[in-house]
Write a protein that holds these residues in place. Structure first.
Motif, PDB file in Angstrom:
ATOM      1  N   ALA A  52      34.482  47.648  32.531  1.00 41.95           N
ATOM      2  CA  ALA A  52      34.045  46.446  31.837  1.00 41.95           C
ATOM      3  C   ALA A  52      35.227  45.689  31.229  1.00 41.95           C
ATOM      4  O   ALA A  52      35.252  44.448  31.238  1.00 41.95           O
ATOM      5  CB  ALA A  52      33.032  46.802  30.753  1.00 41.95           C
ATOM      6  N   LEU A  53      36.208  46.409  30.704  1.00 40.64           N
ATOM      7  CA  LEU A  53      37.397  45.754  30.158  1.00 40.64           C
ATOM      8  C   LEU A  53      38.178  45.027  31.256  1.00 40.64           C
ATOM      9  O   LEU A  53      38.695  43.935  31.045  1.00 40.64           O
ATOM     10  CB  LEU A  53      38.290  46.785  29.460  1.00 40.64           C
ATOM     11  CG  LEU A  53      37.776  47.314  28.119  1.00 40.64           C
ATOM     12  CD1 LEU A  53      38.628  48.487  27.635  1.00 40.64           C
ATOM     13  CD2 LEU A  53      37.761  46.199  27.066  1.00 40.64           C
ATOM     14  N   VAL A  54      38.252  45.647  32.435  1.00 38.18           N
ATOM     15  CA  VAL A  54      38.932  44.988  33.559  1.00 38.18           C
ATOM     16  C   VAL A  54      38.136  43.763  33.998  1.00 38.18           C
ATOM     17  O   VAL A  54      38.693  42.691  34.232  1.00 38.18           O
ATOM     18  CB  VAL A  54      39.114  45.975  34.730  1.00 38.18           C
ATOM     19  CG1 VAL A  54      39.738  45.266  35.934  1.00 38.18           C
ATOM     20  CG2 VAL A  54      39.973  47.162  34.310  1.00 38.18           C
ATOM     21  N   ALA A  55      36.807  43.905  34.104  1.00 39.44           N
ATOM     22  CA  ALA A  55      35.961  42.804  34.566  1.00 39.44           C
ATOM     23  C   ALA A  55      35.907  41.669  33.557  1.00 39.44           C
ATOM     24  O   ALA A  55      35.657  40.521  33.934  1.00 39.44           O
ATOM     25  CB  ALA A  55      34.556  43.325  34.852  1.00 39.44           C
ATOM     26  N   ARG A  56      36.112  41.965  32.297  1.00 38.42           N
ATOM     27  CA  ARG A  56      36.116  40.907  31.276  1.00 38.42           C
ATOM     28  C   ARG A  56      37.171  39.849  31.572  1.00 38.42           C
ATOM     29  O   ARG A  56      36.958  38.650  31.341  1.00 38.42           O
ATOM     30  CB  ARG A  56      36.378  41.530  29.893  1.00 38.42           C
ATOM     31  CG  ARG A  56      36.333  40.551  28.736  1.00 38.42           C
ATOM     32  CD  ARG A  56      36.674  41.251  27.442  1.00 38.42           C
ATOM     33  NE  ARG A  56      38.027  41.805  27.451  1.00 38.42           N
ATOM     34  CZ  ARG A  56      38.539  42.579  26.502  1.00 38.42           C
ATOM     35  NH1 ARG A  56      37.780  42.941  25.478  1.00 38.42           N
ATOM     36  NH2 ARG A  56      39.772  43.030  26.582  1.00 38.42           N
ATOM     37  N   ASP A  57      38.299  40.290  32.129  1.00 38.47           N
ATOM     38  CA  ASP A  57      39.398  39.367  32.429  1.00 38.47           C
ATOM     39  C   ASP A  57      39.429  38.935  33.887  1.00 38.47           C
ATOM     40  O   ASP A  57      40.313  38.167  34.271  1.00 38.47           O
ATOM     41  CB  ASP A  57      40.732  40.038  32.066  1.00 38.47           C
ATOM     42  CG  ASP A  57      40.801  40.430  30.597  1.00 38.47           C
ATOM     43  OD1 ASP A  57      40.241  39.684  29.767  1.00 38.47           O
ATOM     44  OD2 ASP A  57      41.385  41.481  30.281  1.00 38.47           O
ATOM     45  N   GLU A  58      38.508  39.444  34.705  1.00 40.01           N
ATOM     46  CA  GLU A  58      38.471  39.092  36.129  1.00 40.01           C
ATOM     47  C   GLU A  58      37.064  38.628  36.493  1.00 40.01           C
ATOM     48  O   GLU A  58      36.184  39.452  36.754  1.00 40.01           O
ATOM     49  CB  GLU A  58      38.878  40.301  36.982  1.00 40.01           C
ATOM     50  CG  GLU A  58      38.829  40.059  38.480  1.00 40.01           C
ATOM     51  CD  GLU A  58      39.514  38.767  38.882  1.00 40.01           C
ATOM     52  OE1 GLU A  58      38.800  37.806  39.260  1.00 40.01           O
ATOM     53  OE2 GLU A  58      40.756  38.711  38.805  1.00 40.01           O
ATOM     54  N   PRO A  59      36.814  37.310  36.498  1.00 40.92           N
ATOM     55  CA  PRO A  59      35.449  36.801  36.715  1.00 40.92           C
ATOM     56  C   PRO A  59      34.812  37.266  38.023  1.00 40.92           C
ATOM     57  O   PRO A  59      33.587  37.406  38.087  1.00 40.92           O
ATOM     58  CB  PRO A  59      35.640  35.280  36.708  1.00 40.92           C
ATOM     59  CG  PRO A  59      36.902  35.052  35.938  1.00 40.92           C
ATOM     60  CD  PRO A  59      37.772  36.232  36.240  1.00 40.92           C
ATOM     61  N   THR A  60      35.610  37.508  39.063  1.00 42.21           N
ATOM     62  CA  THR A  60      35.032  37.923  40.344  1.00 42.21           C
ATOM     63  C   THR A  60      34.299  39.253  40.217  1.00 42.21           C
ATOM     64  O   THR A  60      33.332  39.514  40.944  1.00 42.21           O
ATOM     65  CB  THR A  60      36.125  38.031  41.420  1.00 42.21           C
ATOM     66  OG1 THR A  60      36.835  36.794  41.483  1.00 42.21           O
ATOM     67  CG2 THR A  60      35.532  38.303  42.785  1.00 42.21           C
ATOM     68  N   LEU A  61      34.722  40.094  39.285  1.00 43.66           N
ATOM     69  CA  LEU A  61      34.043  41.372  39.062  1.00 43.66           C
ATOM     70  C   LEU A  61      32.737  41.203  38.301  1.00 43.66           C
ATOM     71  O   LEU A  61      32.008  42.168  38.097  1.00 43.66           O
ATOM     72  CB  LEU A  61      34.968  42.339  38.316  1.00 43.66           C
ATOM     73  CG  LEU A  61      36.261  42.730  39.054  1.00 43.66           C
ATOM     74  CD1 LEU A  61      37.103  43.653  38.183  1.00 43.66           C
ATOM     75  CD2 LEU A  61      35.951  43.390  40.393  1.00 43.66           C
ATOM     76  N   ARG A  62      32.465  39.973  37.876  1.00 45.57           N
ATOM     77  CA  ARG A  62      31.190  39.652  37.230  1.00 45.57           C
ATOM     78  C   ARG A  62      30.389  38.662  38.076  1.00 45.57           C
ATOM     79  O   ARG A  62      29.537  37.946  37.555  1.00 45.57           O
ATOM     80  CB  ARG A  62      31.442  39.072  35.844  1.00 45.57           C
ATOM     81  CG  ARG A  62      31.987  40.072  34.837  1.00 45.57           C
ATOM     82  CD  ARG A  62      32.204  39.454  33.452  1.00 45.57           C
ATOM     83  NE  ARG A  62      33.473  38.728  33.377  1.00 45.57           N
ATOM     84  CZ  ARG A  62      33.601  37.426  33.367  1.00 45.57           C
ATOM     85  NH1 ARG A  62      32.525  36.642  33.463  1.00 45.57           N
ATOM     86  NH2 ARG A  62      34.781  36.844  33.278  1.00 45.57           N
ATOM     87  N   THR A  63      30.665  38.619  39.375  1.00 42.79           N
ATOM     88  CA  THR A  63      30.040  37.638  40.259  1.00 42.79           C
ATOM     89  C   THR A  63      29.068  38.312  41.218  1.00 42.79           C
ATOM     90  O   THR A  63      29.380  39.342  41.817  1.00 42.79           O
ATOM     91  CB  THR A  63      31.113  36.869  41.049  1.00 42.79           C
ATOM     92  OG1 THR A  63      31.953  36.168  40.122  1.00 42.79           O
ATOM     93  CG2 THR A  63      30.482  35.869  42.001  1.00 42.79           C
ATOM     94  N   LEU A  64      27.882  37.722  41.368  1.00 45.40           N
ATOM     95  CA  LEU A  64      26.844  38.211  42.264  1.00 45.40           C
ATOM     96  C   LEU A  64      26.648  37.229  43.412  1.00 45.40           C
ATOM     97  O   LEU A  64      26.918  36.033  43.277  1.00 45.40           O
ATOM     98  CB  LEU A  64      25.510  38.349  41.527  1.00 45.40           C
ATOM     99  CG  LEU A  64      25.495  38.963  40.131  1.00 45.40           C
ATOM    100  CD1 LEU A  64      24.098  38.842  39.540  1.00 45.40           C
ATOM    101  CD2 LEU A  64      25.929  40.411  40.182  1.00 45.40           C
TER     102      LEU A  64
END
Length: 249
Positions: A52-64
């Protein structure tokens, strides 16, 4: 009901074009911090917060990837993790997905408590379990409609399946787990080795991103595990009450 849920979940996962990348991570500083803690958090909580900490700074990891009203990408403003939780229901072993919202904003102790609650509490007292099992009890036509809504709309897909899932069988001897989920990212982990390494795998929806980002994610994940996560565990140990020593007269 739990097996019917898994059947529906696998049906919903069939259309996701998953690609996998496995890597060995050096986590010796993290293991040393956990080894010195009186009550270390479980590895599931550690990986949930780290990703989650990595995805917080990488929007693609929060993309569906969503299909309705037309194929599009949907970026979540925050992290929602789904953790595969092994339980026993009605005398039968099963797996139910526990939801952890905003894990990057919670302490490790809070993330660990949510996951443990999902393992130990009655299923009808865990909101994520209760919602999914209520849907699973519906007749197939209504269940199919509910799953279509949950999979087709970005907001609903995020609420039901999150932006990443965490799973593993380290408690049962470990192994390389190729899991399935309707979500875009699945992180699984193996047993930590005596040399300070641990095997991990990320499976991802190839429609959303490519292997270069996942390779960078592994590098950043290793940094976070040995940095922010290890530091939080050490800080929590420093704040633990010191034992009182009796001194004789």
């Amino acid at each position: 009901m739990p097996r019917r849920l898994i059947i529906d979940l696998m049906r919903a996962s069939c259309d996701v074009p998953f690609v996998s990348l496995a890597r060995t991570l050096n986590i010796r500083p993290l293991l040393e911090a956990r080894g010195a803690a009186a009550s270390p958090p479980g590895f599931a909580a550690v990986f949930v917060k780290a990703f989650a900490l990595v995805a917080r700074d990488e929007p693609t990891l929060r993309t569906l990837y969503v299909k309705w009203p037309w194929p599009a990408f949907y970026e979540l403003p925050r992290n929602i993790a789904m953790v595969a939780t092994a339980r026993v229901e009605d005398g039968e072993p099963c797996v139910l997905p526990q939801r952890v919202g905003d894990p990057d904003r919670l302490t490790l102790a809070e993330v660990d408590a949510i996951i443990r609650w999902g393992k130990e509490a009655p299923a009808d007292q865990v909101p994520a379990f209760r919602k999914m099992l209520l849907t699973t009890r519906l007749p197939w036509p209504l269940r199919r409609l509910a799953w279509w809504v949950g999979l087709s709309f970005g907001r609903q897909r995020a609420n039901w399946f999150g932006n990443f899932a965490v799973t593993g069988v380290s408690a049962y001897g470990g192994g390389e787990l190729h899991a399935l989920s309707p979500g875009p990212y699945i992180l699984s982990f193996d047993v930590a080795k005596p040399d300070g390494t641990i095997g991990a795998m990320i499976r991802w929806d190839h429609r959303v991103t490519d292997a270069a980002l996942i390779a960078r994610t592994f590098a950043r994940l290793e940094e976070v595990l040995n940095g922010e996560i290890a530091a939080e565990i050490r800080a929590s140990r420093a704040s633990e009450p010191k034992p009182v020593r009796a001194i004789g007269a």
